[in-house]
Scaffold this motif. Structure first.
Motif, PDB file in Angstrom:
ATOM      1  N   ASP A 170       0.805  -1.216   0.000  1.00  0.00           N
ATOM      2  CA  ASP A 170       0.000   0.000   0.000  1.00  0.00           C
ATOM      3  C   ASP A 170       0.845   1.276   0.000  1.00  0.00           C
ATOM      4  N   ASP A 171       2.090   1.186   0.474  1.00  0.00           N
ATOM      5  CA  ASP A 171       2.932   2.387   0.589  1.00  0.00           C
ATOM      6  C   ASP A 171       3.673   2.716  -0.700  1.00  0.00           C
ATOM      7  N   MET A 172       3.538   1.867  -1.723  1.00  0.00           N
ATOM      8  CA  MET A 172       4.333   2.077  -2.925  1.00  0.00           C
ATOM      9  C   MET A 172       4.056   3.425  -3.578  1.00  0.00           C
ATOM     10  N   GLY A 173       2.782   3.822  -3.633  1.00  0.00           N
ATOM     11  CA  GLY A 173       2.431   5.105  -4.237  1.00  0.00           C
ATOM     12  C   GLY A 173       3.084   6.268  -3.532  1.00  0.00           C
ATOM     13  N   LYS A 174       3.073   6.256  -2.221  1.00  0.00           N
ATOM     14  CA  LYS A 174       3.703   7.315  -1.440  1.00  0.00           C
ATOM     15  C   LYS A 174       5.203   7.370  -1.688  1.00  0.00           C
ATOM     16  N   LEU A 175       5.819   6.184  -1.763  1.00  0.00           N
ATOM     17  CA  LEU A 175       7.260   6.132  -2.013  1.00  0.00           C
ATOM     18  C   LEU A 175       7.587   6.689  -3.390  1.00  0.00           C
ATOM     19  N   LEU A 192       6.234   3.977 -13.107  1.00  0.00           N
ATOM     20  CA  LEU A 192       5.699   3.030 -12.128  1.00  0.00           C
ATOM     21  C   LEU A 192       4.464   3.582 -11.433  1.00  0.00           C
ATOM     22  N   LEU A 193       4.537   4.853 -11.051  1.00  0.00           N
ATOM     23  CA  LEU A 193       3.403   5.473 -10.363  1.00  0.00           C
ATOM     24  C   LEU A 193       2.194   5.555 -11.296  1.00  0.00           C
ATOM     25  N   ALA A 194       2.422   5.934 -12.563  1.00  0.00           N
ATOM     26  CA  ALA A 194       1.336   5.999 -13.528  1.00  0.00           C
ATOM     27  C   ALA A 194       0.694   4.623 -13.725  1.00  0.00           C
ATOM     28  N   THR A 195       1.514   3.601 -13.807  1.00  0.00           N
ATOM     29  CA  THR A 195       1.001   2.240 -13.964  1.00  0.00           C
ATOM     30  C   THR A 195       0.168   1.830 -12.757  1.00  0.00           C
ATOM     31  N   LEU A 196       0.638   2.220 -11.575  1.00  0.00           N
ATOM     32  CA  LEU A 196      -0.097   1.909 -10.352  1.00  0.00           C
ATOM     33  C   LEU A 196      -1.478   2.562 -10.360  1.00  0.00           C
ATOM     34  N   PHE A 197      -1.535   3.830 -10.801  1.00  0.00           N
ATOM     35  CA  PHE A 197      -2.826   4.528 -10.888  1.00  0.00           C
ATOM     36  C   PHE A 197      -3.761   3.836 -11.887  1.00  0.00           C
ATOM     37  N   GLU A 199      -3.775   0.695 -12.718  1.00  0.00           N
ATOM     38  CA  GLU A 199      -4.245  -0.567 -12.139  1.00  0.00           C
ATOM     39  C   GLU A 199      -5.389  -0.335 -11.152  1.00  0.00           C
ATOM     40  N   LYS A 200      -5.388   0.856 -10.531  1.00  0.00           N
ATOM     41  CA  LYS A 200      -6.445   1.186  -9.566  1.00  0.00           C
ATOM     42  C   LYS A 200      -7.644   1.860 -10.239  1.00  0.00           C
ATOM     43  N   GLY A 201      -7.543   2.067 -11.561  1.00  0.00           N
ATOM     44  CA  GLY A 201      -8.623   2.717 -12.281  1.00  0.00           C
ATOM     45  C   GLY A 201      -8.620   4.229 -12.172  1.00  0.00           C
ATOM     46  N   GLU A 202      -7.544   4.811 -11.673  1.00  0.00           N
ATOM     47  CA  GLU A 202      -7.448   6.267 -11.518  1.00  0.00           C
ATOM     48  C   GLU A 202      -6.771   6.837 -12.762  1.00  0.00           C
ATOM     49  N   ASN A 203      -7.534   6.837 -13.886  1.00  0.00           N
ATOM     50  CA  ASN A 203      -6.962   7.188 -15.188  1.00  0.00           C
ATOM     51  C   ASN A 203      -6.510   8.646 -15.265  1.00  0.00           C
ATOM     52  N   GLU A 204      -7.248   9.557 -14.627  1.00  0.00           N
ATOM     53  CA  GLU A 204      -6.880  10.971 -14.686  1.00  0.00           C
ATOM     54  C   GLU A 204      -5.541  11.223 -14.015  1.00  0.00           C
ATOM     55  N   LYS A 205      -5.349  10.587 -12.867  1.00  0.00           N
ATOM     56  CA  LYS A 205      -4.060  10.727 -12.169  1.00  0.00           C
ATOM     57  C   LYS A 205      -2.943  10.106 -13.002  1.00  0.00           C
ATOM     58  N   ALA A 206      -3.222   8.980 -13.620  1.00  0.00           N
ATOM     59  CA  ALA A 206      -2.220   8.312 -14.454  1.00  0.00           C
ATOM     60  C   ALA A 206      -1.815   9.204 -15.619  1.00  0.00           C
ATOM     61  N   ALA A 207      -2.789   9.826 -16.259  1.00  0.00           N
ATOM     62  CA  ALA A 207      -2.491  10.696 -17.395  1.00  0.00           C
ATOM     63  C   ALA A 207      -1.651  11.900 -16.974  1.00  0.00           C
ATOM     64  N   ARG A 208      -2.004  12.470 -15.827  1.00  0.00           N
ATOM     65  CA  ARG A 208      -1.260  13.630 -15.338  1.00  0.00           C
ATOM     66  C   ARG A 208       0.178  13.244 -15.018  1.00  0.00           C
TER      67      ARG A 208
END
Length: 208
Positions: A170-175, A192-197, A199-208
């Motif tokens: 769970d801490d990977m995003g923060k790291l 890595l962070l974009a891929t994580l977003f 996978e969680k369905g947070e497409n807007e955050k991934a795009a940013r």
């Protein structure tokens, strides 16, 4: 034979000892090479060149214990500007010892050596990754996560983040976010962070 005779006639001549050591190296008699260089050391105890040659000879065998002892002597007398490099070299030697133990099925000794390698040089990635892998294989998930996180904090390598991602930490995003803030050169971490977003369905955050 001629160099052996020359050593017996001039036992304090370091250059002749080195030539004899080269002969043993060419014959793949690495233990004799190391022992010959060790004899030369008696006449030039603070020679970094001799110490490095002897260390390399022990590594050819390999005799990790002797190599580590010599490397500690190198570290003791090395120039201040070379200290970090020589400290990393010591960590690499101890890491080699750890892998040797693990290959022989001695997991406990391997873990002890990996911890020692991290203590000697905490900027080296392989000991963190391998120790975490061993813990994970032993079903010690918390210990594995702890060591991979420590490895990322010390080395900033995305390899540790990949390990954390693989176990769904769970801490990977923060790291990742802290790593991006700390460094402009963080392309792999950003991906890595974009891929994580994603996978969680947070497409807007991934795009940013």
């Amino acid at each position: 034979k001629m160099h052996t005779r020359a050593v017996s006639l001039a036992p304090q001549n370091v250059k002749i000892h080195c030539k004899l050591a080269e002969d043993y190296s060419a014959l793949s008699q690495y233990e004799k090479e190391a022992e010959t260089l060790q004899q030369a050391q008696n006449h030039a105890p603070d020679s970094l060149t001799l110490l490095r040659k002897e260390r390399d000879a022990w590594l050819k065998i390999p005799d990790w214990k002797q190599a580590a002892l010599i490397q500690k002597s190198i570290l003791r007398i090395a120039l201040h500007s070379d200290k970090d490099l020589e400290r990393r070299r010591l960590g690499e030697i101890i890491y080699g010892s750890a892998i040797s133990y693990y290959g022989r099925g001695d997991g406990e000794s391997a873990k002890a050596e990996l911890k020692r390698a991290i203590k000697e040089s905490n900027s080296s990635l392989p000991p963190f990754v391998t120790l975490g892998d061993i813990y994970f294989k032993e079903d010690l998930r918390k210990d594995a996560l702890k060591i991979w996180k420590a490895g990322y904090n010390k080395t900033k390598s995305p390899v540790c983040l990949q390990r954390l991602r693989g176990v769904g930490d769970d801490d990977m995003g923060k790291l990742c976010e802290s790593g991006i803030r700390a460094s402009r050169n963080s392309r792999d971490v950003v991906i890595l962070l974009a891929t994580l977003f994603l996978e969680k369905g947070e497409n807007e955050k991934a795009a940013r």
